[in-house]
Each structure stands twice: as C-alpha cells, then as structure tokens.
Design a protein around this motif. Structure first.
Motif, short mmCIF file in Angstrom:
data_model
loop_
_atom_site.label_atom_id
_atom_site.label_comp_id
_atom_site.label_asym_id
_atom_site.label_seq_id
_atom_site.Cartn_x
_atom_site.Cartn_y
_atom_site.Cartn_z
N UNK A 1 48.78 42.73 84.95
CA UNK A 1 48.73 44.12 84.50
C UNK A 1 47.50 44.78 85.09
N UNK A 2 47.53 46.08 85.20
CA UNK A 2 46.38 46.81 85.73
C UNK A 2 45.18 46.61 84.79
N UNK A 3 44.00 46.41 85.34
CA UNK A 3 42.81 46.21 84.49
C UNK A 3 42.62 47.38 83.53
N UNK A 4 42.32 47.06 82.29
CA UNK A 4 42.07 48.10 81.31
C UNK A 4 43.30 48.62 80.60
N UNK B 1 44.87 43.30 89.37
CA UNK B 1 45.38 43.12 88.02
C UNK B 1 44.76 41.91 87.33
N UNK B 2 45.05 41.80 86.06
CA UNK B 2 44.62 40.65 85.25
C UNK B 2 45.86 39.94 84.74
N UNK B 3 45.78 38.62 84.60
CA UNK B 3 46.92 37.82 84.18
C UNK B 3 47.17 38.01 82.69
N UNK B 4 48.42 38.41 82.35
CA UNK B 4 48.79 38.57 80.94
C UNK B 4 49.86 37.57 80.51
N UNK B 5 50.47 36.90 81.47
CA UNK B 5 51.42 35.83 81.15
C UNK B 5 51.63 35.01 82.40
N UNK B 6 52.16 33.78 82.24
CA UNK B 6 52.35 32.93 83.40
C UNK B 6 53.37 31.83 83.11
N UNK B 7 53.90 31.27 84.18
CA UNK B 7 54.74 30.08 84.12
C UNK B 7 54.22 29.11 85.17
N UNK C 1 53.35 49.30 86.78
CA UNK C 1 52.49 48.94 85.65
C UNK C 1 52.15 47.46 85.62
N UNK C 2 53.09 46.65 86.12
CA UNK C 2 52.93 45.19 86.13
C UNK C 2 53.44 44.65 87.46
N UNK C 3 52.96 43.47 87.83
CA UNK C 3 53.46 42.80 89.03
C UNK C 3 53.62 41.32 88.73
N UNK C 4 54.74 40.78 89.13
CA UNK C 4 54.99 39.34 88.98
C UNK C 4 54.87 38.71 90.36
N UNK C 5 53.88 37.83 90.51
CA UNK C 5 53.59 37.24 91.81
C UNK C 5 53.42 35.74 91.65
N UNK C 6 53.44 35.02 92.78
CA UNK C 6 53.14 33.60 92.80
C UNK C 6 51.65 33.39 93.03
N UNK C 7 51.11 32.33 92.46
CA UNK C 7 49.69 32.03 92.63
C UNK C 7 49.31 31.93 94.10
N UNK C 8 50.08 31.15 94.87
CA UNK C 8 49.71 30.98 96.28
C UNK C 8 49.84 32.29 97.05
N UNK D 1 45.92 49.16 77.91
CA UNK D 1 45.79 48.95 76.47
C UNK D 1 46.99 48.22 75.88
N UNK D 2 48.12 48.29 76.54
CA UNK D 2 49.34 47.67 76.02
C UNK D 2 49.99 46.79 77.08
N UNK D 3 49.16 45.97 77.72
CA UNK D 3 49.60 45.21 78.89
C UNK D 3 50.75 44.27 78.58
N UNK D 4 50.82 43.77 77.34
CA UNK D 4 51.87 42.80 77.01
C UNK D 4 53.15 43.46 76.54
N UNK D 5 53.15 44.77 76.40
CA UNK D 5 54.36 45.49 76.03
C UNK D 5 55.18 45.78 77.29
N UNK D 6 56.47 45.56 77.23
CA UNK D 6 57.32 45.71 78.40
C UNK D 6 58.17 46.99 78.38
N UNK D 7 58.26 47.64 77.23
CA UNK D 7 59.13 48.82 77.10
C UNK D 7 58.68 49.91 78.05
N UNK D 8 59.65 50.42 78.83
CA UNK D 8 59.43 51.52 79.77
C UNK D 8 58.44 51.19 80.89
#
Length: 302
Positions: free
Chosen positions: A128-131, A217-223, A194-201, A133-140
C-alpha cells in the motif's frame, strides 16, 4: 526478473537433467523407462513457441545421444488434454505452474522433480502507499497485479472473501493488469493505483534498477513461497530412473559452464524439489474454496 524471463531456464530442462557432475556421460539408464515430458505452454505465453520447439528438439537429441537418458517432449495449451495424457502414461514428467498442479493433480500422484532457486524468494507481497489510513481495506481500491497469474488472482479473491465476505467484483475492486512487477511498483509510486501485488524477487530486481521504488509502498499482507514453477515426475516412475535423470541438478551451479548459463538467465541455481513444496498453494486453494462456499451459504439464508 519477469515471470517469462525467469521461466526461460525451464526450457533448458534436458540439459539440466544431463549435466555430468558425478556420473560419466556414458552411464546407462538403470531401467528401460523414458522421460515423457509434458510442458504446459501457458507458462511460456510470452515466448516464441517455434523457438521453444526447436530448442527442445536439439537438447532432447543431445540428451539421448550423449547421456543415454531416453526422453520425449509434448506441448500442451489445454490442461485437460495434458491431464488425460498423464493418466494414460503418455506424459510422466509435467512442467507447469503451481496452481495448475494444485487444480489438476493430487499430491500423491507426483514425485520428485526440480525447481529454480532465486537470490530471493518469489513470495507475494501486497503493498500500500506509505501513509495510507485504510491500507487493509479493499473496497473501491485499485490494485495493480500481474496479468494472467493464477496465484495472484486466487490470493486476492481470498483476501476479499476473508475481509469483506464478498468477491472482489462485488466490493468492488478494480484490478489493473500489468506485465511485470516493475510496472506495478511504478503505478503505486505515482499514485495511479492504491495497492500493488508483487513478487519479492520482482521488487528486489526493480529496486536495483530504480532505488526510488523501495519507497513505493509498505507491505500490508503477504503469502510466502519460494517459487511457482516446477517440474515433477509421476509417482509411477521408478525411483531409480528419477534419481538417474535428476542426478546432476544439485551441482550444476558448481560447474563453470553451468554457472555461465545460470548467470545468463539471472537464476542462482537449480535445485531438486518434491511435491511438499506445493503445500502453500494447496492451502491457498482450500482457503479460497472454503470461504467462497461460506459466502454462498450465507447468501442462500432467508
């Protein structure tokens, strides 16, 4: 490294299987079995298929002539056909992505094989972009993700179901398909998503090229997982033949010629793998199906 470029090394599989580190080139196969390779072409979607076929023909001939490992190769654009040929014994070594194995093969049907080792792992990171406020919310939200990547798609759908009790489309979430991790990070950095899903490498490689992307961005979730491309033998192939054909893989990176080839494809080394490495992907698919079923049951309640 893009998915396509990273997968180029897989096209060298016959040479990998034949690398003569501890066995003499003229060592005969211990059984009369043949390595019947089935390659699922979806994972090579960005490569020239004529070049792939030509390369396989040359390397397979070399494998049989010099190293006495009988082999043949078939190419599949339809996974159901690949599955039928696997059942019929026309294929006994499958090269495919993780979710193809998860959705079409049971763990007990698979045996040892191989995978690539990257300098860092291929874990999925939701940034999620740094700062925010609702980084873990996915709606819209607008989410950049790799195009046609089943692991990414299943991971995001699972998040939507778990966090909001709805599919991503119902929230709604807008997916922005990108061809590589670098573009996903760039869009996040400049506020286009608002968010980006990327691979570590992929993130590590992008930051090497443009250090500014470290701040995207900052990591807000991972697999967590190591890689998502594999080659596995059928469990019906004898252990003796599997060991014979895979014998050189652990030491390929120690050979000057092997190291040179690995460096060209920006891959650290090739490693043996067994089907247990697929556990995170089987768990992801189970979670997704269970959450989807729960949402469906709630929707049917009066």
């Amino acid at each position: 490294m893009t998915v396509a470029r990273g997968f180029l090394l897989w096209l060298l599989w016959p040479l990998l299987l034949a690398w003569p580190v501890h066995a003499a080139p003229d060592t005969a196969a211990p059984t009369t079995e043949t390595a019947r390779v089935g390659m699922y072409m979806k994972i090579a979607r960005d490569l020239n298929r004529s070049d792939i076929r030509a390369a396989f023909e040359v390397w397979t001939e070399e494998l049989m002539r010099k190293f006495q490992v009988p082999s043949e190769i078939r190419y599949y654009s339809d996974v159901e056909t690949l599955r039928r040929d696997f059942d019929a014994g026309r294929v006994n070594l499958v090269i495919a992505d993780a979710m193809t194995f998860v959705r079409h093969f049971k763990p007990e049907e698979l045996a040892d094989g191989f995978t690539t080792k990257l300098p860092t792992d291929a874990s999925l990171l939701l940034l999620a972009r740094p700062g925010s406020s609702d980084a873990r919310q996915l709606i819209n939200k607008r989410i950049a993700r790799l195009e046609d990547d089943d692991v990414s798609g299943t991971f995001l759908e699972t998040l939507c179901l778990r966090r909001a009790g709805k599919s991503c489309a119902a929230l709604p979430v807008t997916f922005v398909g990108v061809p590589n991790n670098h573009q996903a990070l760039t869009r996040l950095l400049f506020g286009q998503v608002d968010l980006a899903l990327v691979n570590q490498h992929g993130w590590d490689t992008a930051v090497e090229l443009n250090p500014q992307l470290k701040q995207a961005g900052v990591v807000v979730d991972r697999m967590n997982f190591e890689t998502q491309f594999f080659g596995f033998y059928s469990a019906g192939v004898s252990p003796e033949f599997r060991r014979f054909s895979l014998r050189a893989i652990p030491n390929m990176h120690l050979e000057p010629r092997g190291r040179q080839m690995l460096d060209v494809f920006k891959t650290d080394r090739v490693a043996p793998a067994d089907p247990t490495i697929l556990k995170p992907f089987y768990q992801l698919e189970r979670d997704y199906r269970e959450l989807k079923a729960q949402v469906a049951r709630k929707g049917r309640k009066p």
